[in-house]
Scaffold this motif. Structure first.
Motif, PDB file in Angstrom:
ATOM      1  N   ASN A  80      -5.012  11.235   2.742  1.00 17.53           N
ATOM      2  CA  ASN A  80      -5.363  11.030   1.326  1.00 17.53           C
ATOM      3  C   ASN A  80      -5.417   9.556   0.939  1.00 17.53           C
ATOM      4  O   ASN A  80      -5.068   9.183  -0.179  1.00 17.53           O
ATOM      5  N   SER A  81      -5.829   8.725   1.885  1.00 14.47           N
ATOM      6  CA  SER A  81      -6.031   7.304   1.600  1.00 14.47           C
ATOM      7  C   SER A  81      -7.525   7.017   1.664  1.00 14.47           C
ATOM      8  O   SER A  81      -8.197   7.371   2.636  1.00 14.47           O
TER       9      SER A  81
ATOM     10  N   GLY B 179      -2.513   6.690  -6.886  1.00 10.95           N
ATOM     11  CA  GLY B 179      -2.185   5.307  -6.591  1.00 10.95           C
ATOM     12  C   GLY B 179      -3.441   4.455  -6.504  1.00 10.95           C
ATOM     13  O   GLY B 179      -4.479   4.918  -6.010  1.00 10.95           O
TER      14      GLY B 179
ATOM     15  N   GLN C 169       1.054   4.382  -2.766  1.00 13.40           N
ATOM     16  CA  GLN C 169       1.068   5.804  -2.451  1.00 13.40           C
ATOM     17  C   GLN C 169       2.019   6.583  -3.358  1.00 13.40           C
ATOM     18  O   GLN C 169       1.863   7.789  -3.529  1.00 13.40           O
ATOM     19  N   ARG C 170       2.960   5.900  -3.923  1.00 14.68           N
ATOM     20  CA  ARG C 170       3.932   6.555  -4.804  1.00 14.68           C
ATOM     21  C   ARG C 170       3.383   6.731  -6.219  1.00 14.68           C
ATOM     22  O   ARG C 170       4.115   7.035  -7.152  1.00 14.68           O
TER      23      ARG C 170
ATOM     24  N   LEU D 153       0.830  -1.198   0.000  1.00 13.95           N
ATOM     25  CA  LEU D 153       0.000   0.000   0.000  1.00 13.95           C
ATOM     26  C   LEU D 153       0.872   1.259   0.000  1.00 13.95           C
ATOM     27  O   LEU D 153       0.532   2.267  -0.628  1.00 13.95           O
ATOM     28  N   GLN D 154       1.988   1.206   0.704  1.00 15.60           N
ATOM     29  CA  GLN D 154       2.922   2.332   0.681  1.00 15.60           C
ATOM     30  C   GLN D 154       3.493   2.540  -0.712  1.00 15.60           C
ATOM     31  O   GLN D 154       3.702   3.677  -1.147  1.00 15.60           O
TER      32      GLN D 154
ATOM     33  N   ASN E 126      -3.068   7.156   7.254  1.00 17.23           N
ATOM     34  CA  ASN E 126      -2.430   7.860   6.146  1.00 17.23           C
ATOM     35  C   ASN E 126      -3.375   8.867   5.501  1.00 17.23           C
ATOM     36  O   ASN E 126      -4.501   8.537   5.130  1.00 17.23           O
TER      37      ASN E 126
ATOM     38  N   HIS F 172       0.374  12.013  -2.599  1.00 15.94           N
ATOM     39  CA  HIS F 172       0.442  10.637  -2.108  1.00 15.94           C
ATOM     40  C   HIS F 172      -0.948  10.016  -1.914  1.00 15.94           C
ATOM     41  O   HIS F 172      -1.189   9.280  -0.954  1.00 15.94           O
ATOM     42  N   ALA F 173      -1.846  10.319  -2.817  1.00 19.66           N
ATOM     43  CA  ALA F 173      -3.198   9.773  -2.713  1.00 19.66           C
ATOM     44  C   ALA F 173      -3.233   8.332  -3.214  1.00 19.66           C
ATOM     45  O   ALA F 173      -2.527   7.961  -4.153  1.00 19.66           O
ATOM     46  N   VAL F 174      -4.058   7.529  -2.543  1.00 20.81           N
ATOM     47  CA  VAL F 174      -4.222   6.142  -2.967  1.00 20.81           C
ATOM     48  C   VAL F 174      -5.679   5.743  -2.774  1.00 20.81           C
ATOM     49  O   VAL F 174      -6.308   6.078  -1.760  1.00 20.81           O
TER      50      VAL F 174
ATOM     51  N   ARG G 158      -5.801   3.270   5.993  1.00 19.56           N
ATOM     52  CA  ARG G 158      -6.625   4.437   5.678  1.00 19.56           C
ATOM     53  C   ARG G 158      -6.681   5.395   6.867  1.00 19.56           C
ATOM     54  O   ARG G 158      -6.605   6.614   6.694  1.00 19.56           O
TER      55      ARG G 158
END
Length: 333
Positions: free
Chosen positions: A146-147, A224, A118-119, A114-115, A144, A195-197, A141
């Motif tokens: 923007n998750s 992401g 984020q990239r 998941l990290q 972090n 860094h949104a996912v 979520r």
């Protein structure tokens, strides 16, 4: 007028000490429910759901004018609800608290993927049932910025229902318009986020076209994407990897975590979270976690084992755990 007269009569009876035991019982239950609603901040709808009393009757029972009909029936229902709460409170007081999130080797691996998402990457996370995928994603979520997490079901397999579920996770409650418009809304919401996912849980329910629509958001905004599910989502994506129409999502996947069953350390982490130190019990938990259902099945067994022990007034033992596992296996847990 009848209700007001009833209230007046009740007041007179109370002052004169003429209230019958049944009248006192009824008044006690209604007053308790009023206080319970105030303490919990519950709506009439919630109180109706909890007690089984119709919404309109609840509002009358607890209202200023009161309820003019036969109140004994509803007083009995309130008393039954009170008894349920009391029983559950007593049980919870004796049972150990169920562990919340705890790290396992599998959850640590999921977190790393998941990290990576984020990239600005598209990753695929495939696990067997009961390995903590969803709980790990939920913690990610929470921890972090923007998750976002959207969970799919059989009813959201198509493009538009999937988009609406994702928009809800992004805070949009009025997701209306064409599929093209909904995707524009999604892209506009995440385009400038750092860094949104977007985590798509239970992605095995999605059609290939819905998966391709998700891929398009990644291409357009760089957001992401983490597609999470069981082996069926992997089969969907890799099964069409050579088809020209659907090769794009396959080529975008940067990392693919496949964890069909528990690995060394997963069961031990579960046992530690429950405070289990006995080697034979740890070995039993390890054996349970190796079966379908993995850590989830072992957790069910641990809960039932502790319930058995509390009922008997003893500490939990290996025998409790074995009996609980046998019982859960019969019920399909």
């Amino acid at each position: 007028m009848a209700t007001r007269a009833q209230e007046t009569l009740t007041g007179v009876m109370e002052q004169q000490g003429e209230m019958t035991p049944e009248d006192r019982f009824i008044e006690e239950q209604i007053e308790w429910l009023k206080a319970h609603r105030a303490d919990t901040g519950a709506s009439f709808t919630e109180i109706a759901s909890w007690t089984g009393i119709a919404h309109g009757t609840v509002s009358n029972l607890l209202g200023v004018k009161g309820y003019a009909g036969n109140r004994k029936k509803y007083a009995d229902m309130i008393a039954a609800y009170r008894q349920t709460l009391a029983s559950q409170s007593e049980l919870v007081a004796d049972l150990p608290e169920k562990p919340g999130y705890f790290e396992t080797p599998t959850s640590a691996a999921i977190t790393r993927y998941l990290q990576w998402a984020q990239r600005g990457r598209l990753v695929l996370i495939v696990t067997g049932a009961g390995l903590g995928k969803t709980e790990t994603a939920q913690k990610f979520r929470r921890d972090n910025h923007n998750s976002f997490m959207a969970t799919m079901t059989a009813s959201t397999s198509g493009i538009m229902p999937m988009q609406q579920r994702v928009l809800r996770s992004l805070g949009e409650k009025q997701a209306v318009g064409s599929p093209a418009h909904l995707s524009e809304m999604i892209c506009d919401k995440v385009r400038d986020l750092r860094h949104a996912v977007i985590m798509i849980d239970e992605a095995q329910h999605l059609s290939i076209k819905a998966l391709e629509e998700i891929r398009s958001w990644h291409d357009e905004t760089g957001v992401g994407i983490a597609l999470m599910g069981n082996e069926r989502v992997q089969q969907s994506i890799y099964g069409v990897s050579r088809a020209a129409d659907f090769a794009q999502i396959f080529s975008r996947i940067g990392l693919n975590l496949t964890r069909p069953r528990a690995v060394d350390g997963d069961a031990e982490a579960l046992a530690a979270a429950w405070g289990i130190t006995d080697e034979k019990m740890i070995a039993a938990v390890r054996e349970m976690a190796s079966k379908p259902g993995a850590l989830r099945g072992a957790t069910f067994a641990l809960e039932v084992a502790h319930l058995m022990a509390v009922t008997q007034g003893t500490a939990v033992t290996l025998q409790h755990l074995k009996k609980a596992w046998a019982q859960n296996s019969r019920t399909g847990q």
